[in-house]
Design a protein around this motif. Structure first.
Motif, PDB file in Angstrom:
ATOM      1  N   ARG A  38       0.824  -1.202   0.000  1.00 12.87           N
ATOM      2  CA  ARG A  38       0.000   0.000   0.000  1.00 12.87           C
ATOM      3  C   ARG A  38       0.865   1.261   0.000  1.00 12.87           C
ATOM      4  NH1 ARG A  38      -3.469  -1.323   5.214  1.00 12.87           N
ATOM      5  NH2 ARG A  38      -1.401  -2.180   5.761  1.00 12.87           N
ATOM      6  N   ARG A  39       0.273   2.353  -0.416  1.00  9.00           N
ATOM      7  CA  ARG A  39       0.943   3.642  -0.428  1.00  9.00           C
ATOM      8  C   ARG A  39       0.172   4.617   0.452  1.00  9.00           C
ATOM      9  NH1 ARG A  39       4.164   0.727  -1.879  1.00  9.00           N
ATOM     10  NH2 ARG A  39       5.558   0.826  -3.703  1.00  9.00           N
ATOM     11  N   TYR A  40       0.918   5.517   1.111  1.00 10.11           N
ATOM     12  CA  TYR A  40       0.346   6.347   2.161  1.00 10.11           C
ATOM     13  C   TYR A  40       0.687   7.819   1.944  1.00 10.11           C
ATOM     14  CZ  TYR A  40       0.151   1.791   4.514  1.00 10.11           C
ATOM     15  OH  TYR A  40      -0.088   0.478   4.833  1.00 10.11           O
ATOM     16  N   PHE A  41      -0.131   8.673   2.576  1.00  8.30           N
ATOM     17  CA  PHE A  41       0.130  10.106   2.580  1.00  8.30           C
ATOM     18  C   PHE A  41       1.266  10.434   3.547  1.00  8.30           C
ATOM     19  CE2 PHE A  41      -0.978  14.134   4.953  1.00  8.30           C
ATOM     20  CZ  PHE A  41      -0.460  15.006   3.999  1.00  8.30           C
ATOM     21  N   ALA A  42       2.256  11.158   3.044  1.00  6.63           N
ATOM     22  CA  ALA A  42       3.348  11.679   3.878  1.00  6.63           C
ATOM     23  C   ALA A  42       3.345  13.186   3.716  1.00  6.63           C
ATOM     24  CB  ALA A  42       4.684  11.091   3.450  1.00  6.63           C
ATOM     25  N   PRO A  43       3.167  13.952   4.790  1.00  7.18           N
ATOM     26  CA  PRO A  43       2.966  15.396   4.667  1.00  7.18           C
ATOM     27  C   PRO A  43       4.191  16.199   4.269  1.00  7.18           C
ATOM     28  CG  PRO A  43       3.024  14.730   6.973  1.00  7.18           C
ATOM     29  CD  PRO A  43       3.018  13.478   6.168  1.00  7.18           C
ATOM     30  N   TRP A  44       5.272  15.531   3.953  1.00  8.73           N
ATOM     31  CA  TRP A  44       6.452  16.244   3.482  1.00  8.73           C
ATOM     32  C   TRP A  44       6.719  15.968   2.004  1.00  8.73           C
ATOM     33  CZ3 TRP A  44       6.221  13.276   7.874  1.00  8.73           C
ATOM     34  CH2 TRP A  44       6.465  11.915   7.716  1.00  8.73           C
ATOM     35  N   GLN A  59       0.498  12.993  12.917  1.00 13.47           N
ATOM     36  CA  GLN A  59      -0.481  12.422  11.993  1.00 13.47           C
ATOM     37  C   GLN A  59       0.092  11.237  11.225  1.00 13.47           C
ATOM     38  OE1 GLN A  59      -2.456  15.375   9.603  1.00 13.47           O
ATOM     39  NE2 GLN A  59      -3.226  16.496  11.379  1.00 13.47           N
ATOM     40  N   SER A  60       1.348  11.324  10.833  1.00  9.39           N
ATOM     41  CA  SER A  60       1.959  10.213  10.096  1.00  9.39           C
ATOM     42  C   SER A  60       2.198   9.008  10.999  1.00  9.39           C
ATOM     43  CB  SER A  60       3.268  10.672   9.468  1.00  9.39           C
ATOM     44  OG  SER A  60       3.041  11.736   8.573  1.00  9.39           O
ATOM     45  N   LEU A  61       2.549   9.265  12.251  1.00 10.89           N
ATOM     46  CA  LEU A  61       2.727   8.160  13.190  1.00 10.89           C
ATOM     47  C   LEU A  61       1.394   7.441  13.414  1.00 10.89           C
ATOM     48  CD1 LEU A  61       4.480   6.541  15.119  1.00 10.89           C
ATOM     49  CD2 LEU A  61       4.141   8.333  16.844  1.00 10.89           C
ATOM     50  N   ALA A  62       0.298   8.190  13.448  1.00 10.47           N
ATOM     51  CA  ALA A  62      -1.020   7.555  13.580  1.00 10.47           C
ATOM     52  C   ALA A  62      -1.302   6.639  12.388  1.00 10.47           C
ATOM     53  CB  ALA A  62      -2.101   8.628  13.701  1.00 10.47           C
ATOM     54  N   THR A  63      -0.869   7.056  11.201  1.00  8.36           N
ATOM     55  CA  THR A  63      -1.024   6.203  10.016  1.00  8.36           C
ATOM     56  C   THR A  63      -0.225   4.913  10.170  1.00  8.36           C
ATOM     57  OG1 THR A  63      -1.347   8.137   8.605  1.00  8.36           O
ATOM     58  CG2 THR A  63      -0.726   6.088   7.517  1.00  8.36           C
ATOM     59  N   GLN A  86      -1.123  21.806   7.056  1.00  6.41           N
ATOM     60  CA  GLN A  86      -1.288  20.359   6.945  1.00  6.41           C
ATOM     61  C   GLN A  86      -2.469  20.018   6.047  1.00  6.41           C
ATOM     62  OE1 GLN A  86       0.870  18.340   8.042  1.00  6.41           O
ATOM     63  NE2 GLN A  86       0.021  16.454   8.886  1.00  6.41           N
ATOM     64  N   ARG A  87      -3.581  20.745   6.184  1.00  4.01           N
ATOM     65  CA  ARG A  87      -4.754  20.497   5.333  1.00  4.01           C
ATOM     66  C   ARG A  87      -4.425  20.775   3.871  1.00  4.01           C
ATOM     67  NH1 ARG A  87      -7.477  22.957   9.743  1.00  4.01           N
ATOM     68  NH2 ARG A  87      -7.423  24.986   8.668  1.00  4.01           N
ATOM     69  N   GLN A  88      -3.698  21.848   3.623  1.00  5.08           N
ATOM     70  CA  GLN A  88      -3.346  22.193   2.243  1.00  5.08           C
ATOM     71  C   GLN A  88      -2.427  21.136   1.623  1.00  5.08           C
ATOM     72  OE1 GLN A  88      -1.671  26.084   2.896  1.00  5.08           O
ATOM     73  NE2 GLN A  88      -3.645  27.135   2.653  1.00  5.08           N
ATOM     74  N   LEU A  89      -1.486  20.662   2.405  1.00  5.91           N
ATOM     75  CA  LEU A  89      -0.598  19.602   1.918  1.00  5.91           C
ATOM     76  C   LEU A  89      -1.389  18.346   1.564  1.00  5.91           C
ATOM     77  CD1 LEU A  89       2.372  19.994   4.441  1.00  5.91           C
ATOM     78  CD2 LEU A  89       2.467  20.403   1.978  1.00  5.91           C
ATOM     79  N   HIS A  90      -2.336  17.999   2.416  1.00  5.01           N
ATOM     80  CA  HIS A  90      -3.144  16.800   2.157  1.00  5.01           C
ATOM     81  C   HIS A  90      -3.985  16.980   0.902  1.00  5.01           C
ATOM     82  CE1 HIS A  90      -5.930  13.431   3.846  1.00  5.01           C
ATOM     83  NE2 HIS A  90      -5.007  12.959   3.026  1.00  5.01           N
ATOM     84  N   GLU A  91      -4.518  18.169   0.696  1.00  4.57           N
ATOM     85  CA  GLU A  91      -5.312  18.422  -0.501  1.00  4.57           C
ATOM     86  C   GLU A  91      -4.461  18.314  -1.763  1.00  4.57           C
ATOM     87  OE1 GLU A  91      -6.996  22.232   0.180  1.00  4.57           O
ATOM     88  OE2 GLU A  91      -8.390  21.539   1.739  1.00  4.57           O
ATOM     89  N   ARG A  92      -3.245  18.856  -1.707  1.00  4.32           N
ATOM     90  CA  ARG A  92      -2.349  18.740  -2.858  1.00  4.32           C
ATOM     91  C   ARG A  92      -1.979  17.279  -3.116  1.00  4.32           C
ATOM     92  NH1 ARG A  92       0.185  23.593  -0.908  1.00  4.32           N
ATOM     93  NH2 ARG A  92       2.008  22.453  -0.155  1.00  4.32           N
TER      94      ARG A  92
END
Length: 426
Positions: A311-317, A367-371, A413-419
């Motif tokens: 699987r692939r995951y969101f990373a905020p960086w 947030q990433s650790l929660a993932t 963080q919200r903007q990064l997730h949207e992008r």
């Protein structure tokens, strides 16, 4: 009987809590030395050059390790020896190794013998008109194909057919030594090679910089001195582990837009970077990349996540979807980044920027650790590792920050997730 490296539970838990200290750094470095020796042994078993050259190398390495094991280990465990042996071992396994790359082992053996004060003579390849001595420097020799490198009484000489040239510590006619960044004193003294000559210093997302001018090196030294002062004053526990495990930096060519840095997964104790803009940026980069180095070295010893998880995951960086192992790398690195920015909030001229960077980084980590925790793809050791990291992260989250700063971090963080969602929409 084969002995395996195993980290004691206390060192593993210390690393999981984002630091680890000198003991963990030394244990990771010892494991990397063993890896280098195993890879070198495999190269010797698959040696395709003259048997006499192979036998001379084996004898020299055995003599050096017997005469001065610590000095020999420092050379054989060095990061750019690790970079070379990793690059060449992959090439050999894929059937595309060049003989001169394998023959570089002769230069490794000569430098090892010099460190151990063992006399020997090696035939080494000439690359791009120069002889490269790992961790020592590069000597321009012209159009010769090979050169003789001699170790006698701890002194190295190179002869490419024009007479012997003694290798010294200072720059001379055709000789470019590896220069060293030095800062601090006592137990928090740092000494890092700034290696801009080794032929195996590549593999980053930017090409290595050519030889730095004396003025540019002086600029690096000035920034490093200031950065090291910040680390020793504000996060001394991080300065201590970096001093124990980081041995070299590779300057990279910049793109003129932003600073860049990177650590290679299979090489411990070195990373590449463009010259940071400020001492604070340099301090944070040292912590950031050493976090990557520690985790990568740890992953040579333990499995933290299920390699079958695709699987692939969101990373905020980043805007690309990341595998679980990549997400873990980011979480671990940015935990150190957040901790360092937290400590720099009281530095004059840095306070406001550090406050915002701290708020941004700790939210990314949380947030990433929660993932990671919810993935179901951590091994039992990985779950314990994440639990220690969660305790550390909760302490970061408990730190008060101004309301406006926290809101900007959340909005970012919200903007990064949207992008990210837009970039990865199917």
């Amino acid at each position: 009987m084969t002995a395996y490296h195993r980290l004691p539970a206390t060192l593993l838990s210390g690393l999981a809590a984002s630091t680890g200290g000198r003991g963990a750094s030394r244990a990771l470095a010892e494991a990397q030395l063993s890896k280098h020796l195993l890879l070198i042994a495999n190269l010797l078993r698959r040696w395709s050059g003259p048997a006499a050259d192979r036998d001379r190398i084996v004898h020299a390495l055995e003599a050096a390790r017997a005469a001065a094991s610590a000095e020999a280990a420092r050379v054989l465990g060095s990061p750019l020896v690790g970079a070379w042996v990793a690059i060449v071992s992959r090439a050999v396994a894929q059937g595309r190794a060049e003989r001169d790359d394998v023959a570089h082992l002769g230069a490794v053996a000569a430098v090892t013998c010099a460190a151990a004060r063992v006399d020997t003579e090696m035939t080494v390849p000439v690359r791009d008109g120069a002889v490269a001595l790992p961790g020592v420097g590069r000597l321009a020799v012209g159009e010769a194909r090979h050169a003789r490198v001699t170790s006698a009484g701890g002194t190295l000489t190179v002869d490419a057919g024009r007479g012997p040239v003694t290798v010294t510590g200072a720059a001379d006619d055709g000789w470019q030594p590896v220069r060293t960044l030095v800062a601090g004193s006592g137990t928090v003294r740092a000494k890092l090679a700034l290696d801009d000559v080794d032929p195996y210093r590549h593999g980053y997302h930017a090409p290595p910089a050519p030889r730095l001018s004396a003025a540019e090196f002086a600029h690096w030294q000035e920034l490093f001195t200031e950065a090291w002062h910040l680390l020793t004053e504000r996060v001394p526990y991080r300065a201590a582990e970096i001093a124990a495990g980081l041995r070299a930096l590779v300057p990279l060519q910049g793109d003129g837009r932003s600073a860049r840095s990177a650590t290679i997964r299979h090489v411990f104790g070195v990373f590449g970077l463009t010259r940071p803009a400020t001492a604070a940026d340099f301090a944070v980069t040292l912590v950031h990349e050493y976090q990557h180095a520690k985790l990568s070295a740890l992953l040579d010893l333990v499995q933290l996540s299920d390699p079958a998880d695709e699987r692939r995951y969101f990373a905020p960086w980043r805007t690309d979807a990341r595998p679980l192992a990549g997400l873990l790398q980011g979480v671990y690195a940015f935990a150190g980044v957040a901790d360092t920015w937290r400590a720099l909030r009281g530095v004059p001229g840095v306070t406001d920027a550090a406050e915002q960077e701290f708020a941004n980084a700790r939210l990314q980590v949380a947030q990433s650790l929660a993932t990671l925790e919810g993935s179901g793809a951590l091994t039992p050791v990985g779950a314990r590792f994440a639990a220690h990291l969660r305790h550390f992260t909760d302490a970061l989250l408990a730190e008060p920050v101004p309301t406006a700063v926290a809101r900007r971090a959340e909005q970012r963080q919200r903007q990064l997730h949207e992008r990210w969602r837009a970039a990865n929409a199917t």
